[in-house]
Design a protein around this motif. Structure first.
Motif: not given
Lengths: 252, 252
Positions: A75, A77, A141-142, A144-146, A148, A150, A234, B65, B67, B74-75, B77, B141, B144-145, B190
């Motif tokens: 994976h 990252l 990184f955040r 990226w989480i977002s 993945m 949604r 963003r 947290r 976004r 909503r996601h 994080l 983080f 989480w990814i 979420d």
DNA sequence: CGTGTTTTTGACTTCAGTCAATTAAAGTGG
DNA sequence: CCACTTTAATTGACTGAAGTCAAAAACACG
């Protein structure tokens, strides 16, 4: 440890882009003791478990950071470009948790952690810049989480392409700008959590829909704003500037 | 700005768990000027766009947290527990990029950024501990990814539950340990990038398969090692210790 | 005890994964 | 410069995991 001319200038550019640095600050950064090495595509810059006594700064080229799951899948990252810090300078140094692998030919500087920390203590502006850089990294990184969690296939790829544009053009993207894709479709898949096959189909669709145009590994973006909207991208984390109007996708 | 007794002790515990701190270091941390406020479930601790002149430390309870995407979804994080720094102290302060919302009744301390940075300059051990804490956060983080990208529904939920266990029992999980789930199924969805319906079904399956037992919002873990394996959970980012044998799932 | 939220369930759809094969590109060595 | 190998990209047919829509049941709380 060789002292090499102005090889650390990408670091100065990066930190200076986040926080205003004085001439003396910049000179002190350039004067940091360090060694430079060249890494070939596919070779590792950092291996899981490595205990780094130096802070690694990417001077040129692209790398990706990945982790292997217990099932043997890879994976990705994150991707790193010029000016990125590849490991965070902690004292004591901690073993790396993931691999950093060169995507292109890459130049990496190694700066002893003690020197980085000493300098950041001696010069508050540099200390602040490092904090800010780190905070920007967290921000990426955040994102990226977002990405993945949604977004559908088109959005994920679009977001990754937006990031590549930002890394290739620090000033920001524009209509008609072009980036060379440093990732194969298999790598794209591992970075977006999809399969190679689906990446391939998604690229085709994105092209049909006019979001990208491509030949070989070169991607052209006809409409930068439209691509950003598709990827809900963003830019703030990459630019360092946090101006909202640039970021928010048009709601209409 | 009220100075409140030893209310910052969760911060001391967190930083002291990462790096050895002297008595003086700990005393200096406790002596940081700060104010404490209580936040009710559902209320915001930090709002997107807030410019924080203080560093917010979570003293008790859980927050998440999140976004909002351009499409209004909503996601989540990340989740935060006792001792977490909710925003990184940068100078100048940057506008927050996401919302931090209380999941339970929560106590938050606000410490002026200048004081945090001054202390970390004056006391190198504290500076190092903060760097390390930040690096641990980055590590979380990344986990989480990885969780979003290459795991199926069971694995994602399992991983999140493992994290909750680590946050509830800093010493680490054990067979038969119990956590109170601070997230509704919609929030779980979420946080894992799934739908409420699918979360619900996955919970049912996990229970049938004996990974968890549940009544209300209480989750019991009969076999901690088995759950970690399912979620490919690597505890190092949460413990601060990076001992590989604890982390790697048994390969057999 | 009623009202709103959270959880649960069913029927159906779809996006993305799997398997397998083909084509195109990029090297490699004679 | 061309056969030969290797890797990367593309395509098709089929499967399956997760999403959607909608409604009922359980719970929480004033």
């Amino acid at each position: 440890m060789r002292i090499v001319g102005h090889s650390l200038s990408p670091l100065v550019a990066r930190l200076g882009g986040r926080i205003a640095l004085s001439k003396e600050d910049k000179a002190a950064l350039l004067a940091l003791p360090h060694s430079v090495r060249t890494v070939q595509p596919g070779d590792y810059v950092i291996r899981e478990g490595d205990i780094a006594h130096s802070c690694h700064v990417l001077l040129s080229g692209f790398t990706h950071r990945h982790r292997m799951s217990a099932y043997g899948t890879r994976h990705i990252l994150g991707i790193h470009g010029e000016g990125d810090l590849l490991n965070l300078p902690t004292l004591p140094p901690l073993p790396a948790e993931d691999f950093v692998q060169a995507l292109t030919v890459v130049q990496v500087a190694a700066v002893p952690i003690e020197d980085v920390l000493a300098l950041s203590r001696a010069r508050p502006a540099i200390g602040n810049a490092l904090w800010t850089e780190m905070s920007a990294e967290v921000s990426v990184f955040r994102a990226w989480i977002s990405n993945m969690g949604r977004r559908d296939a088109r959005g994920r790829i679009a977001h990754l392409f937006c990031e590549l544009v930002m890394r290739s053009y620090p000033a920001g993207g524009s209509d008609g700008c072009t980036v060379t894709l440093p990732l194969s479709q298999a790598e794209l898949a591992d970075a977006t959590g999809m399969t190679t096959v689906h990446v391939n189909r998604t690229l085709k669709i994105l092209e049909q829909e006019g979001f990208i145009r491509r030949q070989r590994r070169r991607i052209m973006i006809p409409d930068w704003r439209r691509l950003k909207e598709l990827g809900d991208f963003r830019a703030s984390a990459w630019t360092g500037r946090r101006d909202r109007d640039e970021d928010v996708a048009q709601a209409d």
